[in-house]
Write a protein that holds these residues in place. Structure first.
Motif, PDB file in Angstrom:
ATOM      1  N   GLY A  60       0.813  -1.210   0.000  1.00  0.00           N
ATOM      2  CA  GLY A  60       0.000   0.000   0.000  1.00  0.00           C
ATOM      3  C   GLY A  60       0.846   1.260   0.000  1.00  0.00           C
ATOM      4  O   GLY A  60       0.556   2.219  -0.722  1.00  0.00           O
ATOM      5  N   LEU A  61       1.901   1.271   0.797  1.00  0.00           N
ATOM      6  CA  LEU A  61       2.786   2.434   0.829  1.00  0.00           C
ATOM      7  C   LEU A  61       3.444   2.656  -0.530  1.00  0.00           C
ATOM      8  O   LEU A  61       3.529   3.789  -1.021  1.00  0.00           O
ATOM      9  CB  LEU A  61       3.851   2.252   1.913  1.00  0.00           C
ATOM     10  N   LEU A  62       3.902   1.570  -1.151  1.00  0.00           N
ATOM     11  CA  LEU A  62       4.506   1.684  -2.485  1.00  0.00           C
ATOM     12  C   LEU A  62       3.510   2.220  -3.496  1.00  0.00           C
ATOM     13  O   LEU A  62       3.829   3.065  -4.335  1.00  0.00           O
ATOM     14  CB  LEU A  62       5.029   0.324  -2.948  1.00  0.00           C
ATOM     15  N   SER A  63       2.282   1.737  -3.435  1.00  0.00           N
ATOM     16  CA  SER A  63       1.259   2.168  -4.369  1.00  0.00           C
ATOM     17  C   SER A  63       0.980   3.655  -4.235  1.00  0.00           C
ATOM     18  O   SER A  63       0.913   4.387  -5.230  1.00  0.00           O
ATOM     19  CB  SER A  63      -0.031   1.372  -4.137  1.00  0.00           C
ATOM     20  N   GLY A  64       0.796   4.111  -3.006  1.00  0.00           N
ATOM     21  CA  GLY A  64       0.478   5.512  -2.800  1.00  0.00           C
ATOM     22  C   GLY A  64       1.618   6.449  -3.155  1.00  0.00           C
ATOM     23  O   GLY A  64       1.405   7.517  -3.722  1.00  0.00           O
ATOM     24  N   MET A  65       2.842   6.053  -2.840  1.00  0.00           N
ATOM     25  CA  MET A  65       3.988   6.915  -3.061  1.00  0.00           C
ATOM     26  C   MET A  65       4.441   6.941  -4.509  1.00  0.00           C
ATOM     27  O   MET A  65       4.844   7.980  -5.027  1.00  0.00           O
ATOM     28  CB  MET A  65       5.156   6.474  -2.181  1.00  0.00           C
ATOM     29  N   LEU A  66       4.377   5.781  -5.185  1.00  0.00           N
ATOM     30  CA  LEU A  66       5.006   5.665  -6.499  1.00  0.00           C
ATOM     31  C   LEU A  66       4.063   5.245  -7.607  1.00  0.00           C
ATOM     32  O   LEU A  66       4.492   5.007  -8.733  1.00  0.00           O
ATOM     33  CB  LEU A  66       6.187   4.684  -6.418  1.00  0.00           C
ATOM     34  N   GLY A  67       2.760   5.107  -7.322  1.00  0.00           N
ATOM     35  CA  GLY A  67       1.797   4.809  -8.371  1.00  0.00           C
ATOM     36  C   GLY A  67       1.826   3.389  -8.874  1.00  0.00           C
ATOM     37  O   GLY A  67       1.319   3.102  -9.957  1.00  0.00           O
ATOM     38  N   ILE A  68       2.415   2.472  -8.102  1.00  0.00           N
ATOM     39  CA  ILE A  68       2.445   1.061  -8.498  1.00  0.00           C
ATOM     40  C   ILE A  68       1.657   0.250  -7.480  1.00  0.00           C
ATOM     41  O   ILE A  68       1.323   0.728  -6.405  1.00  0.00           O
ATOM     42  CB  ILE A  68       3.893   0.540  -8.633  1.00  0.00           C
ATOM     43  N   GLY A  69       1.334  -0.972  -7.833  1.00  0.00           N
ATOM     44  CA  GLY A  69       0.454  -1.754  -6.976  1.00  0.00           C
ATOM     45  C   GLY A  69       1.133  -2.632  -5.962  1.00  0.00           C
ATOM     46  O   GLY A  69       0.470  -3.296  -5.176  1.00  0.00           O
ATOM     47  N   GLY A  70       2.449  -2.659  -5.945  1.00  0.00           N
ATOM     48  CA  GLY A  70       3.159  -3.472  -4.962  1.00  0.00           C
ATOM     49  C   GLY A  70       3.388  -4.905  -5.381  1.00  0.00           C
ATOM     50  O   GLY A  70       3.796  -5.734  -4.564  1.00  0.00           O
ATOM     51  N   GLY A  71       3.163  -5.224  -6.661  1.00  0.00           N
ATOM     52  CA  GLY A  71       3.355  -6.589  -7.128  1.00  0.00           C
ATOM     53  C   GLY A  71       4.770  -7.091  -6.955  1.00  0.00           C
ATOM     54  O   GLY A  71       5.003  -8.293  -6.789  1.00  0.00           O
ATOM     55  N   ILE A  72       5.747  -6.168  -6.955  1.00  0.00           N
ATOM     56  CA  ILE A  72       7.141  -6.567  -6.742  1.00  0.00           C
ATOM     57  C   ILE A  72       7.312  -7.282  -5.410  1.00  0.00           C
ATOM     58  O   ILE A  72       8.154  -8.151  -5.256  1.00  0.00           O
ATOM     59  CB  ILE A  72       8.060  -5.326  -6.806  1.00  0.00           C
ATOM     60  N   LEU A  73       6.499  -6.904  -4.424  1.00  0.00           N
ATOM     61  CA  LEU A  73       6.545  -7.566  -3.123  1.00  0.00           C
ATOM     62  C   LEU A  73       5.562  -8.716  -3.023  1.00  0.00           C
ATOM     63  O   LEU A  73       5.860  -9.764  -2.448  1.00  0.00           O
ATOM     64  CB  LEU A  73       6.246  -6.552  -2.008  1.00  0.00           C
TER      65      LEU A  73
END
Length: 265
Positions: A16-29
């Motif tokens: 969630g933090l990655l999504s909000g900060m960088l516009g990605i969904g966090g699939g890398i994690l």
């Protein structure tokens, strides 16, 4: 099972933090996390990878929805870009999700990893194209959107990792690029995960309760619960950080994605 679900909740916070900060969904994690957890949760090894990818896309759909709403409220979404890229991202996502149920993605992942490293180096150097070189060529932009859709749905990362560099090339401000990527990722992940659900095995064939196609509902619910909450937190952080920090953070993210895809099986 309880410990695995708790780990999924923690993974959702980071996604969630990655999504909000960088516009990605966090699939890398999410994808590597689920590849590790799904066998522990009782899924057959033969369907672990497509299930991890499909469940990742399903969580990205909700995570980026929360992030996109937060960015939209602040007025950072350029809807003209969404209209230009969205339909082609969806089409590519449908194709990528279908291929993800049919072919091994190892070779494509490694090619994709090399592209990501190139993009990361490009952003770290802070090179911006000349104005005359960044005029929007609609056919080329739509072609790139289609390719982004195919690759993103195939490896379960949502699309933001490539949409942002594409918009950066066209001199879209970083915060606007992140916002557009979040909206586009909702569309791509939604249609991609639906394809994985329809193309996956029937519940009776898999013998696993909670599995709809290739989407594993317990993991999806656990990750989505925390990722949706923390996507709003990430969006708030993004609007307080200087743009250059966002660019450098995104470059580091691209390198991390590349390493994961290159060495992932």
């Amino acid at each position: 099972m309880l410990l695995s679900l708790l780990i999924c909740l923690a993974g959702g916070i980071a996604a969630g933090l990655l999504s909000g900060m960088l516009g990605i969904g966090g699939g890398i994690l999410i994808v590597p996390l689920l590849i590790y957890l799904l066998p522990i949760m009782g899924l057959p090894v033969s369907i672990v990878v497509p299930t991890a990818i499909a469940t990742s896309l399903a969580t990205i759909m909700l995570t980026t929805l929360s992030s996109a709403r937060a960015h939209a409220k602040r007025g950072y979404v350029d809807w003209a870009w969404v209209k230009l890229l969205g339909p082609f991202l969806i089409a590519g996502g449908l194709v990528g999700a279908y291929l993800g149920t049919r072919i091994p993605p190892e070779i494509l992942q490694r090619i994709f990893a090399a592209v990501l490293i190139f993009l990361a180096v490009h952003m770290i150097w802070k090179h911006r194209p000349k104005s005359e070189d960044a005029q929007i060529n609609r056919p080329i932009a739509r072609t790139f959107a289609s390719v982004i859709g195919v690759v993103s749905a195939l490896v379960g990362i949502g699309g933001g990792a490539l949409i942002v560099p594409l918009l950066h090339f066209y001199q879209v401000a970083m915060r606007n690029a992140v916002a557009v990527a979040a909206v586009c990722s909702v569309l791509l992940a939604g249609f991609g995960s639906l394809t994985y659900m329809l193309a996956g095995p029937a519940p009776s064939a898999s013998g696993v309760s909670g599995l709809v196609g290739y989407v594993y509902l317990p993991a999806w619910l656990a990750i989505s619960t925390t990722s949706m909450i923390f996507a709003r937190v990430g969006a708030a952080i993004a609007h307080r950080l200087p743009v250059r920090y966002l660019q450098r953070a995104f470059a580091v993210l691209l390198i991390s994605v590349a390493l994961h895809l290159f060495f992932g099986r």
